[in-house]
Design an enzyme around this catalytic site. Structure first.
Site, PDB file in Angstrom:
ATOM      1  N   CYS A  50      33.743  70.956  18.092  1.00 18.51           N
ATOM      2  CA  CYS A  50      34.499  71.399  16.690  1.00 18.51           C
ATOM      3  C   CYS A  50      33.798  72.032  15.739  1.00 18.51           C
ATOM      4  O   CYS A  50      32.533  71.650  15.454  1.00 18.51           O
ATOM      5  CB  CYS A  50      35.304  70.328  16.154  1.00 18.51           C
ATOM      6  SG  CYS A  50      36.322  70.533  14.674  1.00 18.51           S
TER       7      CYS A  50
ATOM      8  N   HIS B 202      43.980  71.337  19.796  1.00 17.01           N
ATOM      9  CA  HIS B 202      43.101  70.819  19.051  1.00 17.01           C
ATOM     10  C   HIS B 202      43.306  71.340  17.611  1.00 17.01           C
ATOM     11  O   HIS B 202      43.097  70.595  16.639  1.00 17.01           O
ATOM     12  CB  HIS B 202      41.579  71.364  19.418  1.00 17.01           C
ATOM     13  CG  HIS B 202      40.552  71.161  18.670  1.00 17.01           C
ATOM     14  ND1 HIS B 202      39.193  70.719  19.216  1.00 17.01           N
ATOM     15  CD2 HIS B 202      40.171  71.801  17.410  1.00 17.01           C
ATOM     16  CE1 HIS B 202      38.435  70.557  18.299  1.00 17.01           C
ATOM     17  NE2 HIS B 202      38.716  71.164  17.290  1.00 17.01           N
ATOM     18  N   GLU B 203      43.744  72.681  17.714  1.00 14.02           N
ATOM     19  CA  GLU B 203      44.052  73.240  15.955  1.00 14.02           C
ATOM     20  C   GLU B 203      45.270  72.692  15.416  1.00 14.02           C
ATOM     21  O   GLU B 203      45.255  72.520  14.528  1.00 14.02           O
ATOM     22  CB  GLU B 203      44.305  74.529  16.318  1.00 14.02           C
ATOM     23  CG  GLU B 203      43.046  75.445  16.826  1.00 14.02           C
ATOM     24  CD  GLU B 203      41.851  75.229  16.239  1.00 14.02           C
ATOM     25  OE1 GLU B 203      41.708  74.661  14.860  1.00 14.02           O
ATOM     26  OE2 GLU B 203      40.549  75.032  17.146  1.00 14.02           O
TER      27      GLU B 203
ATOM     28  N   HIS C 247      44.556  69.418  13.738  1.00 14.13           N
ATOM     29  CA  HIS C 247      43.717  69.715  12.541  1.00 14.13           C
ATOM     30  C   HIS C 247      44.598  69.693  11.473  1.00 14.13           C
ATOM     31  O   HIS C 247      44.367  69.046  10.407  1.00 14.13           O
ATOM     32  CB  HIS C 247      42.971  70.874  12.604  1.00 14.13           C
ATOM     33  CG  HIS C 247      41.482  70.946  13.055  1.00 14.13           C
ATOM     34  ND1 HIS C 247      40.784  70.060  12.266  1.00 14.13           N
ATOM     35  CD2 HIS C 247      40.947  71.320  13.951  1.00 14.13           C
ATOM     36  CE1 HIS C 247      39.481  70.174  12.840  1.00 14.13           C
ATOM     37  NE2 HIS C 247      39.740  71.108  14.249  1.00 14.13           N
TER      38      HIS C 247
HETATM   39 ZN    ZN Z   1      38.125  71.635  15.164  1.00 18.68          ZN
END
Ligand code: ZN
Length: 170
Positions: free
Chosen positions: A86, A128-129, A132
């Site tokens: 990341c 993953h995003e 976030h």
């Molecule tokens: Zn990330």
């Protein structure tokens, strides 16, 4: 605008949904896109540039998208484990288990609904995003033992780069 790193508070907050796509939002999209390419990343979420809003940009395998208010509406039961890193926890990588296929819904900069059905690397980057913008990091998917290893490596690299930049400023 800079990429913010762990343990910045903005990375841990649920981001705000975007109600109006105005010039500020378009500018944010441009800046995030530029920063993603500059950092040679394949995805970036607004909290990673210090902005607590629900926007992500992704570009795995040239599959480029800017998504506003994205959410995962379907995930496959089949999972896959791959090494992940990341830009906000720069340095270490660790194996993360994620759904192999997902469907993500969001809107684009014109306000039109976008629905992406993806698998493999793109599905992973989208998960993953989207994590976030919910204040979640990939390290949250690791076991306690793995997470402390990753964080130890991260802090060590951080110390080293601090020493280096202090050295070069003399
Ligand atoms: Zn990330």
């Amino acid at each position: 605008m800079e990429i913010v790193t762990y343990p910045e508070e903005v990375l841990r907050r649920e981001a705000e949904p975007i109600a109006d796509i105005d010039d500020g939002i378009r500018e944010l999209a441009d800046k995030m896109t530029e920063m993603m390419f500059r950092a040679e990343g394949i995805g970036l979420a607004a909290p990673q540039v210090g902005v607590g809003k629900k926007m992500i940009v992704v570009n795995p395998e040239d599959d480029f998208h800017i998504l506003i208010n994205p959410e995962i509406v379907e995930r496959s039961e089949e999972e896959e484990t791959l090494e992940e890193g990341c830009l906000s926890v720069p340095g270490p990588e660790a194996p993360v288990n994620r759904a192999e296929k997902v469907v993500v819904k969001g809107i684009d900069l014109d306000g039109d609904e976008v629905r992406l059905a993806r698998e493999g690397l793109t599905a992973r980057v989208l998960q993953h995003e989207v994590d976030h913008i919910s204040g979640k990091l990939y390290i949250d998917h690791l076991s306690d033992a793995e997470r402390s290893l990753v964080l130890r490596e991260y802090r060590k690299l951080e110390e080293e780069s601090k020493e280096e930049s202090e050295g070069s400023s003399l």
